[in-house]
Design a protein around this motif. Structure first.
Motif, PDB file in Angstrom:
ATOM      1  N   PHE A  99     -34.455 -13.940  -5.764  1.00 18.93           N
ATOM      2  CA  PHE A  99     -34.400 -13.359  -4.420  1.00 18.93           C
ATOM      3  C   PHE A  99     -33.011 -13.552  -3.826  1.00 18.93           C
ATOM      4  O   PHE A  99     -32.397 -14.607  -4.007  1.00 18.93           O
ATOM      5  N   PRO A 100     -32.542 -12.578  -3.060  1.00 26.15           N
ATOM      6  CA  PRO A 100     -31.236 -12.763  -2.415  1.00 26.15           C
ATOM      7  C   PRO A 100     -31.314 -13.758  -1.259  1.00 26.15           C
ATOM      8  O   PRO A 100     -30.317 -14.398  -0.933  1.00 26.15           O
ATOM      9  N   GLU A 101     -32.514 -13.902  -0.635  1.00 23.29           N
ATOM     10  CA  GLU A 101     -32.596 -14.778   0.545  1.00 23.29           C
ATOM     11  C   GLU A 101     -32.384 -16.225   0.133  1.00 23.29           C
ATOM     12  O   GLU A 101     -32.965 -16.697  -0.835  1.00 23.29           O
ATOM     13  N   GLN A 102     -31.567 -16.921   0.899  1.00 22.66           N
ATOM     14  CA  GLN A 102     -31.406 -18.355   0.681  1.00 22.66           C
ATOM     15  C   GLN A 102     -31.604 -19.048   2.018  1.00 22.66           C
ATOM     16  O   GLN A 102     -31.605 -18.399   3.066  1.00 22.66           O
ATOM     17  N   GLN A 103     -31.785 -20.339   1.982  1.00 21.79           N
ATOM     18  CA  GLN A 103     -32.078 -21.041   3.223  1.00 21.79           C
ATOM     19  C   GLN A 103     -31.481 -22.435   3.188  1.00 21.79           C
ATOM     20  O   GLN A 103     -31.345 -23.056   2.137  1.00 21.79           O
ATOM     21  N   GLU A 104     -31.096 -22.910   4.370  1.00 28.23           N
ATOM     22  CA  GLU A 104     -30.637 -24.296   4.498  1.00 28.23           C
ATOM     23  C   GLU A 104     -31.273 -24.845   5.767  1.00 28.23           C
ATOM     24  O   GLU A 104     -31.125 -24.258   6.840  1.00 28.23           O
TER      25      GLU A 104
END
Ligand code: GLA
Length: 388
Positions: A69-74
């Motif tokens: 997936f292109p979505e990333q999170q921090e």
């Protein structure tokens, strides 16, 4: 693959991964929509699944990346975490939330996920990612959970954080699966036997309908609710905790208690399917694959007519099987409404099956399915750190 994952991890985070973990997906041979009704199921882990590479950081944040997936999170460490839309990282965040609320002191982590299970295909990509995250956190932070605890907490995340009222089969199968074994699991007591999945001249084919799944979650929760209604009606006369506490004969004697025809159909599926799993386990033990195949077709028919969770795509696959002498049995697997079907296909006729089912399905449905021959693999674990 592992080598590429290590390289990607290094590229994203500018350091080496400390550990790598793998959790498989699963197929269920028979016993569908049974787990939340306290009966018997027969899943196996498959060799495709979810990989997680991980390294602690000193920044007090969790970083989530995926190659799918292109979505990333921090997100910073906190006391409570919230679900974020329908994003893929809700699954690991739900697990982190559980560990936190259960009193474990966590530290920041950099994580890279990769899955080779087709997503939303009914092969338990969600249980796989939940269990791989729970296993990794338990290992890194020495949280002291047993493997069964990890199964139960992953299910609780699926139910309470993600919002799907699923049973325990998927998390159990991806955690406890064994190479070349099917698990005969009692979903009430959680006792299980790993039995040889000796398919003799046959192999297990997985056929992905490639149908985009929608409504799955709401329809799934609706079926769970319908089963509760059936149970409540039967409890007026019967002292039972689950629908699967009775057999088809007992249901017949008490079926007038269920006044709604739809609810009665749901109960019939569940109770008859549970009886079928017992017969299927015996058939497998006796290497009677024709009988096993017959039970698979009966299971599919019941899921189509009584439980109403199939669809034109899954039906086309089971229907085709009945016309091909090289197929012993075929049925939908998992929640339904799209996703995957399975078939027992003569080993030396797999290519022939693959091209014929592709043509049959494409003519009927308008687009092609994906057909794989599947291997039955081990449950969740630490991957060897040696790069290969
Ligand atoms: C989904 C759920 C499981 C099970 C199956 C149907 O895979 O996650 O708990 O109920 O559907 O058998």
């Amino acid at each position: 693959m592992k080598h590429t994952l290590y390289q990607k991890f290094n590229k994203f985070y500018n350091k080496d991964a400390q550990n790598a973990y793998f959790s498989p997906g699963r197929v269920n041979l028979i016993g569908e929509h049974i787990d939340y009704n306290g009966g018997l199921v027969m899943p196996c882990a498959i060799t495709q699944g979810s990989y997680l590479l991980i390294a602690p950081n000193e920044d007090g944040v969790f970083r989530f990346r995926s190659l799918n997936f292109p979505e990333q999170q921090e997100i910073p460490l906190q006391d409570q975490y919230k679900k974020d839309g329908d994003n893929w990282f809700n699954f690991p965040i739900g697990i982190i939330n559980y560990f936190t609320k259960d009193g474990h002191q966590l530290k920041g982590l950099d994580m890279l996920f990769y899955g080779d299970i087709p997503l939303g295909s009914g092969l338990s990509s969600s249980a796989s990612i939940e269990v791989v995250t729970a296993f990794a956190l338990n290992d890194i932070f020495n949280s002291g959970y047993s493997k069964l605890d990890l199964v139960k907490l992953s299910k609780s995340v699926e139910n309470n954080f993600i919002g799907v009222n699923s049973g325990i089969m998927d998390q159990f199968a991806v955690a406890f699966g064994e190479k070349n074994k099917a698990l005969v699991l009692n979903c009430d007591t959680l006792e299980y036997q790993a039995v040889d999945s000796n398919l003799g001249d046959y192999l297990l084919a997985i056929i992905n309908t490639n149908k985009p799944r929608n409504l799955t979650e709401s329809k799934y929760n609706e079926r769970v609710q319908e089963c509760k209604e059936a149970l409540t009606a039967l409890q007026k006369e019967l002292n039972i905790n689950y629908l699967c506490d009775i057999d088809a004969e007992t249901l017949k004697k008490h079926e007038l208690l269920i006044t709604n025809a739809v609810i009665l159909k749901r109960a019939k599926h569940v109770i008859e399917e549970n009886d079928r799993v017992k017969l299927a386990a015996a058939a497998l033990a006796n290497n009677n694959l024709h009988e096993f195949g017959r039970l698979m077709y009966a299971s599919h028919d019941s899921l189509r007519d009584q439980y109403e969770v199939s669809g034109a795509e899954l039906d086309a696959i089971a229907e085709y099987g009945k016309t091909d002498p090289n197929v012993a049995g075929s049925r939908m697997t998992g929640a339904g409404f799209g996703g995957c079907a399975i078939a027992l296909v003569k080993r030396d006729a797999f290519d022939d099956y693959s091209s014929k089912i592709t043509k049959y399905y494409t003519d009927k449905i308008g687009y092609a399915p994906s057909v794989y021959s599947s291997l039955i693999g081990d449950g969740v674990g630490l991957l060897n750190l040696l790069v290969n």
